[in-house]
Write a protein that holds these residues in place. Structure first.
Motif, PDB file in Angstrom:
ATOM      1  N   TYR A  96       7.592  -2.380   4.890  1.00  0.00           N
ATOM      2  CA  TYR A  96       6.697  -3.151   5.743  1.00  0.00           C
ATOM      3  C   TYR A  96       5.254  -2.727   5.482  1.00  0.00           C
ATOM      4  N   MET A  97       4.389  -3.693   5.232  1.00  0.00           N
ATOM      5  CA  MET A  97       2.955  -3.445   5.016  1.00  0.00           C
ATOM      6  C   MET A  97       2.718  -2.318   4.006  1.00  0.00           C
ATOM      7  N   ASP A  98       3.335  -2.436   2.864  1.00  0.00           N
ATOM      8  CA  ASP A  98       3.187  -1.497   1.743  1.00  0.00           C
ATOM      9  C   ASP A  98       3.918  -0.168   1.939  1.00  0.00           C
ATOM     10  N   ASP A  99       4.447   0.074   3.100  1.00  0.00           N
ATOM     11  CA  ASP A  99       5.103   1.355   3.369  1.00  0.00           C
ATOM     12  C   ASP A  99       6.614   1.213   3.331  1.00  0.00           C
ATOM     13  N   ILE A 134      -0.842  13.529   2.435  1.00  0.00           N
ATOM     14  CA  ILE A 134      -1.883  12.559   2.103  1.00  0.00           C
ATOM     15  C   ILE A 134      -1.524  11.889   0.776  1.00  0.00           C
ATOM     16  N   THR A 135      -1.341  10.587   0.810  1.00  0.00           N
ATOM     17  CA  THR A 135      -0.959   9.874  -0.408  1.00  0.00           C
ATOM     18  C   THR A 135      -2.163   9.333  -1.159  1.00  0.00           C
ATOM     19  N   LEU A 181       2.089   5.950   9.841  1.00  0.00           N
ATOM     20  CA  LEU A 181       3.396   6.357   9.351  1.00  0.00           C
ATOM     21  C   LEU A 181       4.067   7.259  10.376  1.00  0.00           C
ATOM     22  N   ILE A 182       5.382   7.293  10.345  1.00  0.00           N
ATOM     23  CA  ILE A 182       6.133   8.056  11.342  1.00  0.00           C
ATOM     24  C   ILE A 182       6.184   9.520  10.925  1.00  0.00           C
ATOM     25  N   PHE A 201       8.814   7.435   3.723  1.00  0.00           N
ATOM     26  CA  PHE A 201       9.055   7.746   2.311  1.00  0.00           C
ATOM     27  C   PHE A 201       7.798   7.387   1.535  1.00  0.00           C
ATOM     28  N   ALA A 202       6.920   8.375   1.410  1.00  0.00           N
ATOM     29  CA  ALA A 202       5.604   8.124   0.809  1.00  0.00           C
ATOM     30  C   ALA A 202       5.642   8.055  -0.709  1.00  0.00           C
ATOM     31  N   HIS A 203       6.826   8.248  -1.297  1.00  0.00           N
ATOM     32  CA  HIS A 203       6.946   8.313  -2.754  1.00  0.00           C
ATOM     33  C   HIS A 203       7.106   6.931  -3.400  1.00  0.00           C
ATOM     34  N   TYR A 204       7.148   5.890  -2.576  1.00  0.00           N
ATOM     35  CA  TYR A 204       7.264   4.522  -3.114  1.00  0.00           C
ATOM     36  C   TYR A 204       6.464   3.594  -2.227  1.00  0.00           C
ATOM     37  N   LYS A 205       5.580   2.827  -2.818  1.00  0.00           N
ATOM     38  CA  LYS A 205       4.781   1.856  -2.091  1.00  0.00           C
ATOM     39  C   LYS A 205       5.384   0.468  -2.250  1.00  0.00           C
ATOM     40  N   SER A 206       5.788  -0.093  -1.140  1.00  0.00           N
ATOM     41  CA  SER A 206       6.321  -1.454  -1.177  1.00  0.00           C
ATOM     42  C   SER A 206       5.227  -2.429  -1.611  1.00  0.00           C
ATOM     43  N   LYS A 207       5.640  -3.446  -2.361  1.00  0.00           N
ATOM     44  CA  LYS A 207       4.686  -4.427  -2.866  1.00  0.00           C
ATOM     45  C   LYS A 207       4.649  -5.689  -2.006  1.00  0.00           C
ATOM     46  N   SER A 208       5.504  -5.742  -1.001  1.00  0.00           N
ATOM     47  CA  SER A 208       5.672  -6.973  -0.233  1.00  0.00           C
ATOM     48  C   SER A 208       4.720  -7.024   0.952  1.00  0.00           C
ATOM     49  N   ASN A 209       4.264  -8.221   1.275  1.00  0.00           N
ATOM     50  CA  ASN A 209       3.434  -8.396   2.467  1.00  0.00           C
ATOM     51  C   ASN A 209       4.269  -8.919   3.631  1.00  0.00           C
ATOM     52  N   TYR A 210       5.582  -8.788   3.511  1.00  0.00           N
ATOM     53  CA  TYR A 210       6.486  -9.165   4.594  1.00  0.00           C
ATOM     54  C   TYR A 210       7.494  -8.037   4.784  1.00  0.00           C
ATOM     55  N   CYS A 211       8.326  -8.159   5.790  1.00  0.00           N
ATOM     56  CA  CYS A 211       9.243  -7.083   6.183  1.00  0.00           C
ATOM     57  C   CYS A 211      10.605  -7.272   5.510  1.00  0.00           C
TER      58      CYS A 211
END
Length: 787
Positions: free
Chosen positions: A423-426, A69-70, A100-101, A397-407
């Motif tokens: 993708y989508m913050d993940d 749980i993040t 998430l997978i 990889f729950a240790h980093y949240k992507s900041k992009s709203n695109y892939c």
């Protein structure tokens, strides 16, 4: 009654997380419902107070050790009355769930108990699993994870399993991978003529034990693919495996039936015991006890090394095999050298009978193949080092949240290939995909990437690749860009390493400068030479190469040189040209050829990995290595002999205090090593002095750049002794940062590429051809080129 809302985000196996919430709600007499939603699960419920709602959330978290749980959002909402608690697991016309997978989970203790209990209906069923364990990613075809989206959908539950699935108080309530011997996966053992010896479980295990005792070699299909096994106490069987597999010295692994048997043979800490028995159940490199020699042929398993890769069973099949056999087993990869693991049954029968006598298989399709994850801890400072991130750890990889709203797709490097998808913050980082130079590894790379893109029904909006156009990952990136009509951006190899370790340690937005020590086998630099002994400065979102190991001729591009003798010649040949140094390493014609190549080299290298290889060759440890990292392992063993006796104490460095320092003088280092060799000094002293000299560089650069925070990345930092020595020397003087959840090798490159691009990092490059000597120029650079 009051109404509350909870949103839970993380690596949630939605189909099996929801029943947990249901059971907690029933226990606490909470009414409402739980359902899958975009990015996790949401709960609407009634309870009498804010305190009761908080307790409800805490019990959910405590009851789900297998869920990462993040974050969780909790709030009171407009009152709504619920008469019961329900699970809604249908889409109900909503948008597709972005879950998430889930990673594959090693067999739990409850399933082990069932497996060995003759009164249990799953006694000796080799595919027992439950909500707390079993295959996930390996069998996943679509999202979210439930039975109909996995390869288990081909198996219909019998009445007993179906009743368990629907009973609230049963531990297999809503268990999507529920099966038993009556309705589940079937085991078989095959001969080389492809005839099936038996499908009866008890007979199959009896035959496995019999054949192992006879010294036979078997291939067994596990969660992630096939592996090879034989009796670890039988030197003849291990020698035969080496001969058939064409790997004379590459270390094999050991499988022990339980932690007690392993403890009898190996030195192991509580932290290592915990990891071996964790959900991921990685293999670990451990030091053997003297007693190991009594029941395993260690000199045949890990020749000339002082650590051995060991593991515990991560699934019911290997749990049964190892317990029935009762002794340690040798485990080797069922693959062609440099290629990924074989996982298709047709490939196993086509290729593996050249190596094995029998194949143990089953009829559950593996969708995503994976190797065993491997880790080690440094001996003195207990620093964890991931050597291979794969089974049980990938891909979420729950240790980093992507900041992009695109892939974003980052395609990585070559030798230890991986890709990263944001993708989508993940963030998703693929499992280790083999040596990218291998055609089979390239096919596996494509298969895994296509599968991940299909899971989320996305296409990349931007693609990031390494600068080196010779890499498969670079070429495939340009091919995909054309296919998807998107752009390709290129990130320098070592800057990607640096970005990865910065992101893992949350230093991207540090208000202080950070020094990056990036040492590896090599990657293409901005000056078209092969970098690999690099120091970078990171400040204000800008990277600058401020120091590096002096160049030497690169006669084999940026690949690890399979001949350490050649690395020795390239780094030392012009410094100490006496022919007697080389007469036992080259024939006359070879020597003339390689000297000519070096003299006329168009490309030069600063690879520190090659310098390690060169020193090992000069010490006559290995001139031609048979597997990646072989010679570095031998040099580490030799240096450890000195440290065991003397500690981290050294009289002097090979780098003199008054030596010029830009670039860092490779020639001086090699000349000094050769001087000590020809003075007939103890080899372990020379090896340790080399280590100390390399470590001393870090302090020198930190002093000259006035930087206190230091990051480390690159495959050289897989070396546990080097990591220990760095910490012994500097942990009280500087802030040291290593990789945490990624390997320091090229597996982290794809993640670093994504981080570099997404955070809009820029680069400043020294024009090294000008050989800047002035202190201010070499530290901060007046002549620099913006990239």
């Amino acid at each position: 009654m009051q109404t509350f809302y909870i949103h839970i985000d993380g690596n949630i196996e939605s189909a099996e997380f929801l029943p947990l919430v249901y059971c907690v709600a029933k226990e606490m007499r909470v009414t409402g419902y739980v359902r899958n939603v975009d990015r996790g699960a949401e709960i609407f419920f009634n309870t009498s107070s804010l305190l009761g709602a908080s307790e409800f959330l805490q019990k959910i978290k405590q009851g789900a050790p297998y869920v990462e749980i993040t974050s969780s959002k909790f709030k009171k909402i407009q009152e709504h009355h619920f008469s019961d608690f329900n699970i809604y697991n249908e889409d109900d016309g909503r948008e597709p769930v972005h879950a998430l997978i889930p990673a594959d989970i090693a067999i739990c203790n409850n399933c082990k108990d069932e497996l060995h209990n003759s009164n249990n209906r799953r006694y000796h069923y080799p595919f027992v699993a439950c909500p707390d364990c079993g295959p996930r990613y390996a069998i996943l075809k679509k999202l979210p994870f439930d039975r109909r989206t996995t390869s288990l959908n081909n198996f219909s539950m019998c009445e007993a399993c179906f009743n368990e699935y629907n009973q609230v108080n049963n531990r297999r309530f809503f268990s999507e991978i529920n099966s038993c011997a009556d309705c589940g996966i079937k085991l078989s053992i095959l001969c080389s003529d492809l005839s099936i010896l038996s499908r009866n479980i008890e007979i199959v295990f009896s035959l496995i034990k019999h054949f192992l005792n006879q010294g036979k070699i078997l291939a067994v299909k596990g969660i992630g693919g096939y592996v090879l096994i034989c009796d670890a106490s039988n030197p003849d069987a291990i020698a035969l495996l080496r001969k058939r597999k064409h790997c004379p010295t590459k270390p094999f692994a050991l499988l022990y039936p339980d932690i007690k048997a392993l403890e009898n043979n190996f030195e192991i800490s509580e932290q290592e015991k915990y990891l071996l028995q964790s959900n991921a159940s990685p293999a670990l490199l451990l030091y053997p006890k003297q007693s190991s020699a009594n029941n395993v042929a260690l000199s045949y398993i890990a020749p000339k090394l002082n650590r051995t890769e060991v593991m515990l069973p991560d699934n019911a099949l290997f749990e049964l095999i190892s317990h029935e056999f009762g002794k340690p087993l040798v485990i080797a990869g069922a693959n062609i050298s440099g290629s990924p693991v074989i996982y298709k049954d047709e490939d196993a029968t086509l290729y593996l009978f050249d190596v094995v006598d029998f194949i143990v298989s089953h009829n559950l399709d593996i969708v995503v193949p994976q190797d065993k994850s491997i880790m080690q801890f440094s001996k003195y400072e207990n620093q964890s080092i991931i050597l291979k991130r794969s089974l049980g750890m990938a891909p979420s990889f729950a240790h980093y949240k992507s900041k992009s709203n695109y892939c974003i797709l980052a395609t990585g490097a070559s030798l230890e290939s991986s890709f990263t998808l944001a993708y989508m913050d993940d963030t998703f980082i693929s499992q280790y995909l083999g040596n990218g130079e291998s055609y089979e590894a390239q096919l596996m790379y494509k298969h895994t990437l296509e599968h991940l893109l299909a899971l989320y029904e996305v296409k990349p909006d931007v693609i990031i690749a390494d600068k080196n156009a010779e890499y498969f990952a670079h070429q495939y990136a340009t091919e995909l860009a054309e296919k998807y009509g998107t752009e390709v951006k290129f990130v320098q190899h070592h800057e990607a390493h640096f970005a990865a370790v910065l992101a893992e340690n949350r230093l991207l937005h540090s208000n202080k400068p950070v020094l990056g020590v990036i040492w590896d086998s090599g990657g293409l630099g901005y000056d078209d030479n092969i970098w690999g002994g690099e120091f970078f400065k990171y400040e204000n979102n800008e990277m600058m190469r401020c120091f590096h190991i002096d160049y030497f001729p690169a006669v084999k591009s940026d690949k690890p040189i399979p001949e350490p003798r050649l690395a020795a010649l390239c780094t030392a040949g012009y410094v100490w040209p006496q022919k007697d140094l080389w007469q036992n390493k080259f024939t006359s014609s070879e020597l003339s050829k390689y000297i000519s190549l070096a003299l006329n080299a168009a490309t030069f290298s600063s690879s520190l990995n090659s310098i390690f290889d060169a020193v090992a060759s000069l010490l006559n440890l290995c001139d031609i290595q048979t597997y990646s990292g072989e010679v570095a392992g031998y040099l580490q063993v030799l240096a450890e002999e000195y440290v065991e006796e003397n500690g981290f104490v050294m009289d002097e460095s090979y780098f003199k205090a008054d030596a010029q320092f830009y670039p860092i003088p490779t020639a001086l280092l090699m000349q000094s090593v050769i001087t000590d060799i020809q003075a007939d000094l103890d080899r372990s002293y020379i090896a340790a002095k080399f280590y100390y000299s390399i470590v001393s560089l870090i302090g020198k650069v930190a002093q000259r750049t006035h930087i206190n925070d230091i990051c480390f990345s690159g495959d050289v930092f897989q070396n546990a002794l080097l990591v220990d020595w760095i910490q012994e020397e500097y942990q009280d003087k500087y802030q040291l940062y290593f990789h945490i959840n990624l390997s320091p090798n090229n597996e982290n490159i794809s993640f670093g590429q994504m981080v570099y691009y997404e955070n809009k990092i820029t680069s400043v490059f020294f024009d090294t051809d000008k050989r800047l000597r002035d202190e201010s120029e070499r530290a901060f650079g007046n002549q620099k080129v913006q990239r």
